[in-house]
Every structure is written in structure tokens, then in C-alpha cells.
Design an enzyme around this catalytic site. Structure first.
Site, PDB file in Angstrom:
ATOM      1  N   CYS A  88      -0.655  87.114  13.891  1.00  0.00           N
ATOM      2  CA  CYS A  88      -1.793  86.217  13.677  1.00  0.00           C
ATOM      3  C   CYS A  88      -2.676  86.841  12.601  1.00  0.00           C
ATOM      4  O   CYS A  88      -3.213  87.944  12.815  1.00  0.00           O
ATOM      5  CB  CYS A  88      -2.565  86.013  14.977  1.00  0.00           C
ATOM      6  SG  CYS A  88      -3.921  84.857  14.761  1.00  0.00           S
ATOM      7  N   CYS A 233      -5.503  80.051   8.088  1.00  0.00           N
ATOM      8  CA  CYS A 233      -4.287  80.516   8.777  1.00  0.00           C
ATOM      9  C   CYS A 233      -3.568  81.602   7.956  1.00  0.00           C
ATOM     10  O   CYS A 233      -2.945  81.297   6.928  1.00  0.00           O
ATOM     11  CB  CYS A 233      -3.335  79.356   9.079  1.00  0.00           C
ATOM     12  SG  CYS A 233      -2.029  79.855  10.233  1.00  0.00           S
TER      13      CYS A 233
HETATM   14  O1  PYC Z   1      -4.217  83.139  11.110  1.00  0.00           O
HETATM   15  O2  PYC Z   1      -2.071  83.474  11.387  1.00  0.00           O
HETATM   16  C1  PYC Z   1      -3.127  82.942  11.695  1.00  0.00           C
HETATM   17  C2  PYC Z   1      -3.140  82.022  12.849  1.00  0.00           C
HETATM   18  C3  PYC Z   1      -2.065  81.609  13.589  1.00  0.00           C
HETATM   19  C4  PYC Z   1      -2.561  80.746  14.555  1.00  0.00           C
HETATM   20  C5  PYC Z   1      -3.919  80.650  14.385  1.00  0.00           C
HETATM   21  N1  PYC Z   1      -4.250  81.427  13.332  1.00  0.00           N
END
Ligand code: PYC
Length: 307
Positions: A88, A233
Site C-alpha cells: 500500500c 493510490c
Molecule cells: O496507495 O497503494 C495505495 C493504496 C492501495 C489501496 C488504497 N491505497
């Protein structure tokens, strides 16, 4: 009364809850094996920490464990409202901010062990964090799926620490006002791509033109439990970099500023390693709560509300 010590932060709007004490004893072994044990024997703990009434669908938990690889400062297992993540990105940035807040680490590079490999997170003097992620790659380009209500959709399947289906999006605007429609659409895409032989895909990333000065693209990322990522993300940006690298649309070392549905940004760069890339994602997290969760067995929702 059982007590769990946690620290909350957010990275570009996406929350991370780091469990410092009171977590299950997962024993020794690889992080992948310990994640399996977490899931098999202590899934109620996952739910208690991140689900309502103590949390929400959006919270990503991070359980700190002893690393097997002694060159790492810690091991970490990320989890969410429905299960467990490989890596994550926003959570790793949140974890570094949390450990810095506690005075447990200072500026410089710190190796962390995750169930999908070792990552190196660098705390910069100003508080920004760069995460050198696990090797990332595009598995399949131009995958065509028939999505009920949306027709034929073409996208790429890529790995960035989790599995993504990345789709160039047109139509419903990528704005907060449209998250319900985007969630519904992305979920139908996920079902379609899984049915097509990519059952590993757990995140869908829709991307479109940027709105923030300096950004290269804006995205909407649907997570496995139907919550959308408030941040750009980190693993999704890594998967995107793998696609850009495969298409020769971004050179090694060049910055890619990825904007989230909120307008928060991460800066990504990559270096090539064979037919894979090593992405580095940079962002900022803010610590916003230090607390002790209380688990009272008399409470019918002691272990969280599970969907
Ligand atoms: O930032 O990799 C990330 C992530 C995955 C799910 C929520 N954030």
C-alpha cells in the site's frame, strides 16, 4: 477489556491506521505466511480495527510486525474493510509519518518488509516520503471486456504491489460529485475483467485529463471493498508507470504527477529493471490521531460490522 494502540494519519486524504500494540501474535516466518495466518485466525481483529463502529470502509490498517529480513526496520501487513493488501503506497507514506511522529525514525532511507517484497521508504527532511516500491509490470495490454450498461471497454492489467485494471476514462466526469456512478461503473468493469480470465484484479483505476497545475493525469481508483481511494493510490500509480514505461510514453527518471479524485497528488518516477520497472512514489502524510481502541466482549459489535 482488550486495548489496541493505534495512530491515524492521512495521505492525500486517504486514511491509514497503524496498529502499534495489542495486535495478534502471528509468530515467525515470511510476511506472506504471516498474512495468511492473520486472515485464517485473526480476521476478526482486522474487522475490529478498521470497520464500523471504530472505523469506516475507507480506513486502511497497517499491522507492524517483526521483519524476517533483518535489514528491514519493520514488517507491515496492510488490510482494509474486506481483506488484505499486498502493498500500500499511501499506507507506507502514512507509516513513515507515524514512525517519525513517534521519534522512532529520522530522515533517510528505511527498508520495510511487506507480504509482496521489501520496499524502501525515504523520509525527507521536509516531511515528504518517497517509497521505492516492489518491481512492477504490465501483464496484459489492450484487454477488451464487455461491461453491462457500458459496452466494450479496453484497459491494461498491471501489477504495482496490487493488481489493477487501468482504463482511459471518458464520460461521467472524474469528480467527487460523481463517485456513486464511478463506483458502480468501476465495479462492473472489475467483474467483467475477472470473468474474462484476470481473477487477480482487485483494483480498477480510471484515468483522465488532469485539473491541477503540473499534474499529468487525474484518477479514480476503486478498492477491493468498494471504497474509492482518496489519494492517487501508490500501487495504482506504480501500475500506471509500468504501463507508461511499456508504451515508451514516459522516460526513466522523468516525473509523473498523478492527481487523485480529490486533487491531491503523488509524484512517480521509475527505473527499468529488465522487463519490469522499479517505481518510486513521493507524497506527504499528516498524523491526525493517537488513540486506544477498547474491545469489550459484551459489545455485540466488538469485532466490527462485517459486510
Ligand atoms: O496507495 O497503494 C495505495 C493504496 C492501495 C489501496 C488504497 N491505497
Amino acid at each position: 477489556m482488550r486495548r489496541i494502540t493505534v495512530i491515524d494519519s492521512h495521505t492525500g486524504g486517504e486514511p491509514t491506521r497503524v496498529v502499534l500494540a495489542g495486535g495478534p501474535d502471528l509468530g515467525a516466518g515470511s510476511l506472506a505466511a504471516r498474512r495468511e495466518r492473520f486472515q485464517r485466525e485473526f480476521d476478526h481483529f482486522r474487522s475490529a480495527v478498521v470497520n464500523e463502529p471504530r472505523g469506516s470502509d475507507v480506513v486502511v490498517g497497517a499491522l507492524l510486525v517483526e521483519p524476517e529480513d533483518r535489514s528491514c526496520v519493520a514488517g507491515v501487513i496492510f488490510f482494509n474493510n474486506v481483506g488484505y493488501l499486498g502493498m500500500c503506497g499511501h499506507g507506507t507514506i502514512g507509516l513513515l509519518a507515524t514512525l517519525a511522529h513517534l521519534g522512532r525514525l529520522g530522515p533517510g532511507g528505511h527498508r520495510l518488509e511487506t507480504p509482496v517484497g521489501v520496499v524502501t521508504a525515504t523520509l525527507h527532511p521536509g516531511g515528504e516520503v518517497s517509497v521505492e516500491n516492489v518491481p512492477s509490470f504490465r501483464k496484459a495490454a489492450g484487454v477488451v471486456v464487455e461491461v453491462p450498461g457500458a459496452g466494450r471497454v479496453t484497459g491494461d492489467v498491471a501489477w504495482g504491489g496490487n493488481w489493477f485494471f487501468l482504463v482511459k476514462h471518458e464520460g461521467v466526469p472524474l469528480t467527487l460529485a460523481h463517485v456513486d456512478q464511478l463506483t458502480d461503473l468501476a465495479w462492473r468493469m472489475r467483474c467483467a475483467v475477472n470473468a474474462q480470465g484476470y481473477p487477480e484484479v482487485d483494483h480498477v483505476e480510471l484515468f483522465g485529463p488532469p485539473t491541477v497545475p503540473g499534474a499529468h493525469a487525474r484518477n479514480f481508483v476503486l478498492c477491493p471493498g468498494k471504497a474509492y481511494d482518496r489519494s492517487p493510490c501508490g500501487t495504482g500509480t506504480s501500475a500506471k508507470l509500468a504501463c507508461l514505461a511499456a508504451d515508451r510514453e514516459l522516460a526513466e527518471g522523468e516525473p509523473w504527477v498523478q492527481e487523485s479524485i480529490l486533487g491531491s497528488t503523488f509524484t512517480g518516477r521509475y527505473r527499468r529493471r529488465g522487463d519490469q520497472i522499479i517505481p518510486t512514489i513521493t507524497g506527504t502524510a499528516y498524523v491526525n490521531a493517537e488513540s486506544t481502541q477498547l474491545l469489550d466482549e459484551r459489545d455485540p459489535f466488538c469485532w466490527g460490522i462485517r459486510g
